[in-house]
Design a protein around this motif. Sequence first.
Motif, mmCIF file in Angstrom:
data_model
loop_
_atom_site.group_PDB
_atom_site.id
_atom_site.type_symbol
_atom_site.label_atom_id
_atom_site.label_comp_id
_atom_site.label_asym_id
_atom_site.label_seq_id
_atom_site.Cartn_x
_atom_site.Cartn_y
_atom_site.Cartn_z
ATOM 1 N N GLY A 1 47.484 39.964 55.424
ATOM 2 C CA GLY A 1 46.313 40.008 54.558
ATOM 3 C C GLY A 1 45.754 41.404 54.375
ATOM 4 N N PRO A 2 44.891 41.555 53.356
ATOM 5 C CA PRO A 2 44.308 42.880 53.087
ATOM 6 C C PRO A 2 43.145 43.173 54.034
ATOM 7 N N PRO A 3 42.767 44.465 54.151
ATOM 8 C CA PRO A 3 43.440 45.635 53.573
ATOM 9 C C PRO A 3 44.666 46.010 54.397
ATOM 10 N N ALA A 4 45.473 46.924 53.854
ATOM 11 C CA ALA A 4 46.689 47.340 54.562
ATOM 12 C C ALA A 4 47.032 48.770 54.171
ATOM 13 N N ASP A 5 47.853 49.391 54.988
ATOM 14 C CA ASP A 5 48.411 50.703 54.648
ATOM 15 C C ASP A 5 49.797 50.462 54.065
ATOM 16 N N LEU B 1 47.093 44.262 43.280
ATOM 17 C CA LEU B 1 47.220 45.441 44.147
ATOM 18 C C LEU B 1 46.383 46.604 43.627
ATOM 19 N N ARG B 2 45.561 47.190 44.499
ATOM 20 C CA ARG B 2 44.735 48.332 44.109
ATOM 21 C C ARG B 2 44.387 49.141 45.360
ATOM 22 N N ALA C 1 42.280 50.724 48.272
ATOM 23 C CA ALA C 1 41.140 50.213 49.042
ATOM 24 C C ALA C 1 40.103 51.296 49.295
ATOM 25 N N PRO D 1 45.993 53.322 51.644
ATOM 26 C CA PRO D 1 45.196 52.115 51.914
ATOM 27 C C PRO D 1 45.053 51.260 50.647
ATOM 28 N N VAL D 2 45.471 49.999 50.734
ATOM 29 C CA VAL D 2 45.440 49.118 49.560
ATOM 30 C C VAL D 2 44.784 47.786 49.911
ATOM 31 N N THR D 3 44.368 47.096 48.858
ATOM 32 C CA THR D 3 43.910 45.715 48.984
ATOM 33 C C THR D 3 44.420 44.959 47.764
ATOM 34 N N TRP D 4 44.200 43.649 47.738
ATOM 35 C CA TRP D 4 44.682 42.852 46.587
ATOM 36 C C TRP D 4 43.905 41.542 46.498
#
Length: 392
Positions: free
Chosen positions: A127-131, A365-366, A368, A389-392
């Motif tokens: 799950g988000p967030p992630a690198d 995807l974008r 974070a 760093p991303v989230t979605w």
Amino acid sequence: MRHWPALDLPGVDFDPVLTDLMEEGPVTRIELPNGRGWAWLVTRMEDVRLVTNDPRFSRESVMERQVTRLAPHFVPSRGAVGFLDPPDQTRLRRSVAPALTARGVERVRWSSRRMLDELVDELLAAGPPADLTSAVLSPFPIAVICELMGVPVADRHAMHTWTQLILSSSHGADVSERAKEEMGAYFTELIDARAESATEDVASLLGAAVGRREISLAEAVGLAVLLQIGGEAVTHNSGQMFYILLTRPELADQLRARPEIRPQAIDELLRYIPHRNAVGLSRIAREDVEIKGVRIRAGDAVYVSYLAANRDPDVFPEPEKIDFSRIPNPHVAFGFGPHYCPGGQLARMEAQLLVDALLDRLPGLRLAVPPGQVTFRKGALIRGPEALPVTW
């Protein structure tokens, strides 16, 4: 003459020193942070292709002299493919050609897609967030190049550690050289053990070629080290690609809406991204050569800038613009001439798999964090984000 420092540049900013050098003229004189003396720099596409494809300019001759250079730990290894000229260089590359042609790359496409799907599954499950770098963009190219090379899964971490030390200028020359020696010792054993193998991984192809006495063991090890290190450049190139797609979402939207343009879009991103800091390896003029009215004398060191050639306005209209409809796109992101990157086909395949998997499976995807908070690697020869760093 212009002193060219090793700049740690943010994002995908183009090197301002290189911009100045391009404006000064097609052939200029530079001094890099390490080594001795000065060198010529050529920046226009026509001249870059001339220098990289003309036998009057020699990589092998660099072995015999000190040259101004970017890296503090530049120690050319005699017999290494990067410092050979044809026909020896051609002979050595021929030994691994079956693994690196389009057909050879297709051999690992299915397993590469499977490994990538597993990484994206893990990303989604956590799950988000992630690198995105540590979760996908770093482990994926390591897995693919190790698969192609024939390096067992258990040894991938060691390969990655050695590669990072070799590619960094911040640990000092001794640390980088020791890492190169340890990787070389590893490949010496692996290639020797594969002498009777009939499979088409790189270590087996090299082992068989050594067994047939077509190449020496030292040459085989030098080529294996070069290919292994080069395989991880995909991490940094793809990091820059996704930084662009995530900071310019209209470009990502184009690729989601029109999957058929993705291959040509990847070529445009390869043209645009600043792959490296400053310049790579020099050549030595074997005789006097005139380029654009400048006489380069026998014995002079010459560098080319592929980054500058990829922004040549005579070849690429509006070179500062990312244009996914740019056809033709004769970029030199993988080099040109006899030293054209042997892993070019593999890198393209990996980039296409990454774009397909991440854009299709993570439609939201974008980034974070704000773009300015994405940190890029410092003291590195190859540019790229440390983390994405991303989230979605």
